[in-house]
Design an enzyme around this catalytic site. Structure first.
Site, PDB file in Angstrom:
ATOM      1  N   HIS A   9       1.041  -1.659  17.342  1.00  6.75           N
ATOM      2  CA  HIS A   9      -0.236  -2.093  17.929  1.00  6.75           C
ATOM      3  C   HIS A   9      -1.435  -1.601  17.131  1.00  6.75           C
ATOM      4  CE1 HIS A   9       0.770   1.801  19.744  1.00  6.75           C
ATOM      5  NE2 HIS A   9      -0.522   2.019  19.856  1.00  6.75           N
ATOM      6  N   CYS A  66       0.456   0.620  10.600  1.00  9.31           N
ATOM      7  CA  CYS A  66       0.211   1.229  11.913  1.00  9.31           C
ATOM      8  C   CYS A  66      -1.270   1.619  11.940  1.00  9.31           C
ATOM      9  CB  CYS A  66       1.159   2.404  12.178  1.00  9.31           C
ATOM     10  SG  CYS A  66       0.974   3.816  11.070  1.00  9.31           S
ATOM     11  N   GLY A  67      -1.649   2.526  12.825  1.00  8.95           N
ATOM     12  CA  GLY A  67      -3.059   2.875  12.905  1.00  8.95           C
ATOM     13  C   GLY A  67      -3.535   3.620  11.669  1.00  8.95           C
ATOM     14  N   GLY A  69      -1.220   4.556   9.001  1.00 12.60           N
ATOM     15  CA  GLY A  69      -0.297   4.369   7.878  1.00 12.60           C
ATOM     16  C   GLY A  69       0.707   5.496   7.759  1.00 12.60           C
ATOM     17  N   GLY A  71       2.524   7.211  10.194  1.00 10.49           N
ATOM     18  CA  GLY A  71       3.744   7.145  11.007  1.00 10.49           C
ATOM     19  C   GLY A  71       4.787   6.217  10.405  1.00 10.49           C
ATOM     20  N   HIS A  99       5.248   3.705 -11.354  1.00 15.20           N
ATOM     21  CA  HIS A  99       5.813   5.013 -11.708  1.00 15.20           C
ATOM     22  C   HIS A  99       6.947   5.430 -10.767  1.00 15.20           C
ATOM     23  CE1 HIS A  99       2.113   6.738 -14.085  1.00 15.20           C
ATOM     24  NE2 HIS A  99       2.391   5.477 -14.416  1.00 15.20           N
ATOM     25  N   ARG A 134      10.695   8.804 -18.349  1.00 13.56           N
ATOM     26  CA  ARG A 134      10.250   9.941 -17.536  1.00 13.56           C
ATOM     27  C   ARG A 134      10.235   9.589 -16.053  1.00 13.56           C
ATOM     28  NH1 ARG A 134       5.457   7.613 -19.303  1.00 13.56           N
ATOM     29  NH2 ARG A 134       3.627   7.826 -17.958  1.00 13.56           N
TER      30      ARG A 134
HETATM   31  C1  RB5 Z   1      -0.559   4.373  17.597  1.00  9.07           C
HETATM   32  O1  RB5 Z   1      -1.518   4.757  18.537  1.00  9.07           O
HETATM   33  C2  RB5 Z   1      -0.661   5.235  16.355  1.00  9.07           C
HETATM   34  O2  RB5 Z   1      -0.265   6.532  16.630  1.00  9.07           O
HETATM   35  C3  RB5 Z   1       0.198   4.635  15.259  1.00  9.07           C
HETATM   36  O3  RB5 Z   1      -0.212   3.333  15.021  1.00  9.07           O
HETATM   37  C4  RB5 Z   1       0.123   5.299  13.909  1.00  9.07           C
HETATM   38  O4  RB5 Z   1      -1.192   5.501  13.497  1.00  9.07           O
HETATM   39  C5  RB5 Z   1       0.904   6.519  13.707  1.00  9.07           C
HETATM   40  O5  RB5 Z   1       0.937   7.077  12.600  1.00  9.07           O
END
Ligand code: RB5
Length: 154
Positions: A9, A66-67, A69, A71, A99, A134
């Site tokens: 979301h 995600c919100g 990036g 997670g 790389h 490398r």
């Molecule tokens: C959702 O609220 C948020 O925690 C998720 O999208 C993300 O940002 C987690 O890393």
């Protein structure tokens, strides 16, 4: 190239932007959700769907949003063979492939807007691993860490 794409979301606002950016350069997005905004969904579910599509061969690379990036990057990297990078600048979005042979780009829709996201997707999607010795050597070390964890001998 086929790109498995997943959005929780928090990442949902960049969904069409990511698809459009991929199509503009002739790439094919594989839509693994979310298909609607649901504040109760969980980013690991989409990360797993994306990496499953990659491991099965249905897509060569993935894009997860995600919100922040963070997670989705952490979740994707839990799977053997996945190298995910969160990149909010075009240098990193391209260099992580050239790389580090990264195969997943993680973005945060609460951090960047659609214009920057389009540029990042293009930079990642069109980048090619250099194959330089490398970098191959460093990637081999990642494989050892992935296999042996803290017991790895590099
Ligand atoms: C959702 O609220 C948020 O925690 C998720 O999208 C993300 O940002 C987690 O890393």
């Amino acid at each position: 190239m086929r790109f498995a794409c997943g959005f929780d979301h928090g990442g949902y606002p960049l969904r069409e932007t990511v698809f459009d950016a991929l199509k503009t350069d002739g790439h094919v997005p594989v839509d693994l959700g979310a298909t609607e905004l649901d504040s109760g969904d969980d980013y690991p579910d989409f990360a797993l769907a994306v990496v499953r599509a990659m491991i099965s061969g249905d897509a060569e690379r993935g894009i997860l949003v995600c919100g922040s990036g963070a997670g989705v990057a952490v979740a994707a990297t839990k799977v053997k063979g996945i190298r995910a990078a969160m990149a909010h600048d075009t240098y990193t979005a391209a260099q992580c492939v050239e790389h580090d042979d990264c195969n997943v780009l993680a973005l945060g829709a609460r951090v960047i807007g659609p214009e920057i996201a389009s540029e990042l997707v293009a930079a990642f999607a069109n980048a090619v691993f250099s194959g330089e010795e490398r970098h191959v050597r460093r990637l081999a070390k990642l494989d050892v860490i992935e296999r042996d964890g803290v017991d790895a001998q590099l």
